[in-house]
Scaffold this motif. Structure first.
Motif, PDB file in Angstrom:
ATOM      1  N   HIS A 129     -63.941 -76.265  63.065  1.00  9.48           N
ATOM      2  CA  HIS A 129     -62.529 -76.632  62.996  1.00  9.48           C
ATOM      3  C   HIS A 129     -61.734 -75.499  62.339  1.00  9.48           C
ATOM      4  O   HIS A 129     -62.155 -74.947  61.317  1.00  9.48           O
ATOM      5  CB  HIS A 129     -62.340 -77.916  62.189  1.00  9.48           C
ATOM      6  N   LEU A 130     -60.599 -75.193  62.922  1.00 10.89           N
ATOM      7  CA  LEU A 130     -59.739 -74.123  62.431  1.00 10.89           C
ATOM      8  C   LEU A 130     -58.397 -74.682  61.985  1.00 10.89           C
ATOM      9  O   LEU A 130     -57.814 -75.533  62.654  1.00 10.89           O
ATOM     10  CB  LEU A 130     -59.502 -73.087  63.538  1.00 10.89           C
ATOM     11  N   GLN A 131     -57.916 -74.196  60.862  1.00  5.14           N
ATOM     12  CA  GLN A 131     -56.550 -74.475  60.422  1.00  5.14           C
ATOM     13  C   GLN A 131     -55.848 -73.142  60.157  1.00  5.14           C
ATOM     14  O   GLN A 131     -56.362 -72.294  59.429  1.00  5.14           O
ATOM     15  CB  GLN A 131     -56.519 -75.305  59.141  1.00  5.14           C
ATOM     16  N   THR A 132     -54.696 -72.949  60.778  1.00  5.40           N
ATOM     17  CA  THR A 132     -53.883 -71.772  60.554  1.00  5.40           C
ATOM     18  C   THR A 132     -52.560 -72.192  59.942  1.00  5.40           C
ATOM     19  O   THR A 132     -51.887 -73.073  60.475  1.00  5.40           O
ATOM     20  CB  THR A 132     -53.618 -71.011  61.871  1.00  5.40           C
ATOM     21  N   LYS A 133     -52.209 -71.574  58.846  1.00 11.15           N
ATOM     22  CA  LYS A 133     -50.955 -71.904  58.172  1.00 11.15           C
ATOM     23  C   LYS A 133     -49.880 -70.863  58.478  1.00 11.15           C
ATOM     24  O   LYS A 133     -50.173 -69.748  58.922  1.00 11.15           O
ATOM     25  CB  LYS A 133     -51.167 -71.988  56.656  1.00 11.15           C
ATOM     26  N   THR A 134     -48.641 -71.251  58.239  1.00 13.40           N
ATOM     27  CA  THR A 134     -47.554 -70.294  58.340  1.00 13.40           C
ATOM     28  C   THR A 134     -47.661 -69.280  57.206  1.00 13.40           C
ATOM     29  O   THR A 134     -48.429 -69.456  56.258  1.00 13.40           O
ATOM     30  CB  THR A 134     -46.199 -71.005  58.261  1.00 13.40           C
ATOM     31  N   LYS A 135     -46.888 -68.224  57.272  1.00 11.74           N
ATOM     32  CA  LYS A 135     -46.940 -67.176  56.264  1.00 11.74           C
ATOM     33  C   LYS A 135     -46.639 -67.732  54.881  1.00 11.74           C
ATOM     34  O   LYS A 135     -45.802 -68.609  54.724  1.00 11.74           O
ATOM     35  CB  LYS A 135     -45.962 -66.074  56.630  1.00 11.74           C
ATOM     36  N   LYS A 136     -47.331 -67.197  53.908  1.00  9.05           N
ATOM     37  CA  LYS A 136     -47.191 -67.726  52.543  1.00  9.05           C
ATOM     38  C   LYS A 136     -45.816 -67.436  51.970  1.00  9.05           C
ATOM     39  O   LYS A 136     -45.179 -68.314  51.390  1.00  9.05           O
ATOM     40  CB  LYS A 136     -48.280 -67.144  51.637  1.00  9.05           C
ATOM     41  N   VAL A 137     -45.370 -66.212  52.106  1.00 10.40           N
ATOM     42  CA  VAL A 137     -44.051 -65.838  51.587  1.00 10.40           C
ATOM     43  C   VAL A 137     -43.401 -64.860  52.560  1.00 10.40           C
ATOM     44  O   VAL A 137     -44.081 -64.174  53.319  1.00 10.40           O
ATOM     45  CB  VAL A 137     -44.130 -65.198  50.178  1.00 10.40           C
ATOM     46  N   GLN A 138     -42.117 -64.801  52.547  1.00 12.09           N
ATOM     47  CA  GLN A 138     -41.401 -63.913  53.453  1.00 12.09           C
ATOM     48  C   GLN A 138     -41.062 -62.595  52.767  1.00 12.09           C
ATOM     49  O   GLN A 138     -39.912 -62.245  52.542  1.00 12.09           O
ATOM     50  CB  GLN A 138     -40.131 -64.607  53.953  1.00 12.09           C
ATOM     51  N   THR A 139     -42.115 -61.851  52.423  1.00 15.91           N
ATOM     52  CA  THR A 139     -41.947 -60.524  51.835  1.00 15.91           C
ATOM     53  C   THR A 139     -42.884 -59.568  52.547  1.00 15.91           C
ATOM     54  O   THR A 139     -43.937 -59.964  53.064  1.00 15.91           O
ATOM     55  CB  THR A 139     -42.265 -60.524  50.333  1.00 15.91           C
ATOM     56  N   SER A 140     -42.536 -58.316  52.573  1.00 15.01           N
ATOM     57  CA  SER A 140     -43.352 -57.324  53.262  1.00 15.01           C
ATOM     58  C   SER A 140     -44.684 -57.089  52.569  1.00 15.01           C
ATOM     59  O   SER A 140     -45.658 -56.677  53.184  1.00 15.01           O
ATOM     60  CB  SER A 140     -42.584 -56.003  53.355  1.00 15.01           C
ATOM     61  N   SER A 141     -44.764 -57.366  51.263  1.00 15.15           N
ATOM     62  CA  SER A 141     -45.985 -57.098  50.512  1.00 15.15           C
ATOM     63  C   SER A 141     -47.013 -58.220  50.654  1.00 15.15           C
ATOM     64  O   SER A 141     -48.200 -57.994  50.448  1.00 15.15           O
ATOM     65  CB  SER A 141     -45.659 -56.898  49.027  1.00 15.15           C
ATOM     66  N   ASP A 142     -46.587 -59.445  50.988  1.00 17.19           N
ATOM     67  CA  ASP A 142     -47.510 -60.573  51.083  1.00 17.19           C
ATOM     68  C   ASP A 142     -47.112 -61.438  52.275  1.00 17.19           C
ATOM     69  O   ASP A 142     -46.899 -62.628  52.161  1.00 17.19           O
ATOM     70  CB  ASP A 142     -47.480 -61.394  49.789  1.00 17.19           C
ATOM     71  N   ASP A 143     -47.034 -60.799  53.422  1.00 17.04           N
ATOM     72  CA  ASP A 143     -46.538 -61.471  54.616  1.00 17.04           C
ATOM     73  C   ASP A 143     -47.680 -61.607  55.615  1.00 17.04           C
ATOM     74  O   ASP A 143     -47.835 -60.789  56.511  1.00 17.04           O
ATOM     75  CB  ASP A 143     -45.382 -60.659  55.204  1.00 17.04           C
ATOM     76  N   TYR A 144     -48.522 -62.638  55.434  1.00 20.35           N
ATOM     77  CA  TYR A 144     -49.660 -62.798  56.318  1.00 20.35           C
ATOM     78  C   TYR A 144     -49.867 -64.285  56.624  1.00 20.35           C
ATOM     79  O   TYR A 144     -49.287 -65.160  55.992  1.00 20.35           O
ATOM     80  CB  TYR A 144     -50.924 -62.218  55.689  1.00 20.35           C
ATOM     81  N   ARG A 183     -45.535 -76.520  65.441  1.00 23.58           N
ATOM     82  CA  ARG A 183     -44.183 -75.951  65.345  1.00 23.58           C
ATOM     83  C   ARG A 183     -43.615 -76.066  63.937  1.00 23.58           C
ATOM     84  O   ARG A 183     -42.424 -76.264  63.729  1.00 23.58           O
ATOM     85  CB  ARG A 183     -43.243 -76.645  66.320  1.00 23.58           C
ATOM     86  N   THR A 184     -44.454 -75.912  62.926  1.00 27.56           N
ATOM     87  CA  THR A 184     -44.004 -75.960  61.534  1.00 27.56           C
ATOM     88  C   THR A 184     -43.371 -74.634  61.131  1.00 27.56           C
ATOM     89  O   THR A 184     -43.841 -73.575  61.531  1.00 27.56           O
ATOM     90  CB  THR A 184     -45.184 -76.264  60.601  1.00 27.56           C
ATOM     91  N   ARG A 185     -42.320 -74.702  60.295  1.00 26.66           N
ATOM     92  CA  ARG A 185     -41.700 -73.477  59.805  1.00 26.66           C
ATOM     93  C   ARG A 185     -41.747 -73.372  58.282  1.00 26.66           C
ATOM     94  O   ARG A 185     -41.466 -72.328  57.722  1.00 26.66           O
ATOM     95  CB  ARG A 185     -40.239 -73.413  60.266  1.00 26.66           C
ATOM     96  N   ALA A 186     -42.068 -74.459  57.594  1.00 27.51           N
ATOM     97  CA  ALA A 186     -42.160 -74.405  56.141  1.00 27.51           C
ATOM     98  C   ALA A 186     -43.257 -73.430  55.737  1.00 27.51           C
ATOM     99  O   ALA A 186     -44.300 -73.331  56.378  1.00 27.51           O
ATOM    100  CB  ALA A 186     -42.456 -75.789  55.570  1.00 27.51           C
ATOM    101  N   LEU A 187     -43.036 -72.681  54.657  1.00 26.56           N
ATOM    102  CA  LEU A 187     -43.984 -71.671  54.216  1.00 26.56           C
ATOM    103  C   LEU A 187     -45.296 -72.303  53.767  1.00 26.56           C
ATOM    104  O   LEU A 187     -45.316 -73.357  53.139  1.00 26.56           O
ATOM    105  CB  LEU A 187     -43.375 -70.846  53.078  1.00 26.56           C
ATOM    106  N   ASN A 188     -46.405 -71.636  54.097  1.00 30.76           N
ATOM    107  CA  ASN A 188     -47.742 -72.042  53.677  1.00 30.76           C
ATOM    108  C   ASN A 188     -48.072 -73.480  54.096  1.00 30.76           C
ATOM    109  O   ASN A 188     -48.640 -74.258  53.339  1.00 30.76           O
ATOM    110  CB  ASN A 188     -47.899 -71.889  52.156  1.00 30.76           C
ATOM    111  N   THR A 189     -47.705 -73.825  55.327  1.00 30.13           N
ATOM    112  CA  THR A 189     -47.930 -75.162  55.871  1.00 30.13           C
ATOM    113  C   THR A 189     -48.701 -75.044  57.182  1.00 30.13           C
ATOM    114  O   THR A 189     -48.525 -74.093  57.929  1.00 30.13           O
ATOM    115  CB  THR A 189     -46.588 -75.876  56.115  1.00 30.13           C
TER     116      THR A 189
END
Length: 350
Positions: free
Chosen positions: A282-297, A248-254
């Motif tokens: 083992h899998l690690q999934t991070k939150t989105k790197k930045v909150q922009t439409s161009s780099d929102d993954y 339940r992390t919300r910090a970017l790229n975490t």
């Protein structure tokens, strides 16, 4: 590694003496020693010789009606104490346990139960960043395990504050943590002869909204789950399992999700010799790197490992070998550096 029984720490000197004298109980001391020679590929290893010793003090007593209890303490290498439990075995109401410091209660005892000749893939000399689902087992907790009925048991463990603390008597953790109370449940079932074993479990821990701020997702709890299946055909054991965790992390790229899968096959050549092959992923999934439409993954990264192992036991002496390889041990998204290890070990149990 000789996996010692890990129970009890509360007032050892006074309590165990009292148990032996008043309740006609007993105290037993067992121990182990392990010597290893480790070779790591592509890394600076320095001196490859290592050793560890351990002692376990176990006290047993009996109550009226034939119910029993045990209090014990495991002392690992260099006077460091490991897990501790106080256990009450009832005649018909199951087993009650107070656990401290990775006691294995709930899903903590099912992080990787796949067949191997010696150790788990990730515990053979290579440092990994694998994150395993432990539920409340890392905090002082209370658990209950049902009597076995038709090969099935049910277990539930609860921690008033799942903050990773192990308290002494008349004390509190005093830890300001985002983690509140937590629990985990496990259903373990199989055939009476042990040929088939299936287990499934889950855990939830409350998240404290007062401390989370913008760094936690307030829509739910910290969640973990595990499921696995094993088969035994004469001298052959085969199994696989998967587990997952949502932080339940919300910090970017975490890191937001962790997942693990493993399988193994082991063959007992005879009563003394066994060999195995096992894999872990083992899998690690991070939150989105930045909150922009161009780099929102959402970045994802995999870490993989496999291990070939051989173990030969002569009485209390064991000779063991493991050759392990791992890829991307740091969950890197760019430089996936492979690692290799070879370990020759001699274990003594007394």
């Amino acid at each position: 590694m000789n996996k010692l029984t890990k129970i009890g720490l509360s007032a050892l000197c006074g309590s165990l003496a009292s148990i032996s004298a008043v309740n006609a109980g007993s105290i037993e001391v067992t121990g182990s020693a392990l010597v290893t020679y480790t070779t790591l590929g592509g890394q600076v290893t320095g001196n490859p010789i290592g050793m560890a010793t351990g002692l376990t003090f176990t006290g047993n007593g009996e109550l009226d009606g034939g119910q029993t209890f045990s209090v014990a303490i495991a002392q690992t290498n260099k006077a460091a104490y490991s897990s501790a439990n106080i256990t009450l075995n009832t005649n018909s109401a199951g087993t009650f346990k107070l656990s401290s410091a990775e006691g294995g209660a709930g899903i903590g005892g099912y992080d990787d139960n796949m067949p191997t000749a010696w150790e788990e893939v990730w515990d053979t000399g290579i440092t990994t960043n694998a994150n395993f689902q432990k539920g409340v087992s890392g905090s002082t907790n209370i658990s209950w395990k049902s009597p076995k009925v038709a090969g099935t048991t049910f277990q539930i463990a609860y921690a008033p504050a799942n903050d990773g603390s192990s308290n002494v008597i008349q004390d509190v953790s005093g830890v300001e943590s985002i983690f509140g109370s937590g629990y985990s449940v496990v259903l373990d079932t199989g055939t009476s002869d042990g040929a088939i074993n299936f287990f499934v479990g889950g855990s939830k821990t409350e998240l404290d909204s007062k401390l989370q701020g913008a760094l936690r997702d307030l829509s739910g709890d910290h969640e973990e789950a595990v499921v696995g299946l094993q088969f035994k055909f004469g001298p052959v054991a085969l199994g696989g399992q998967i587990s997952g965790e949502r932080l339940r992390t919300r910090a970017l790229n975490t890191a937001e999700y962790y997942g693990n899968s493993s399988w193994g096959i082991a063959f007992n050549v005879n009563d003394d010799l066994s060999v195995s092959y096992s894999e872990a992923r083992h899998l690690q999934t991070k939150t989105k790197k930045v909150q922009t439409s161009s780099d929102d993954y959402t970045p994802k990264s995999w870490m993989r490992g496999d291990s070939i192992q051989v173990a030969y036991t002569i009485g209390g002496v064991g000779l063991k070998f493991a050759r392990t390889s791992y890829d991307n041990t740091t969950f890197s998204f760019d430089a996936k550096v492979p690692r290799e290890s070879q370990i020759v070990a001699v274990s003594l149990a007394f």
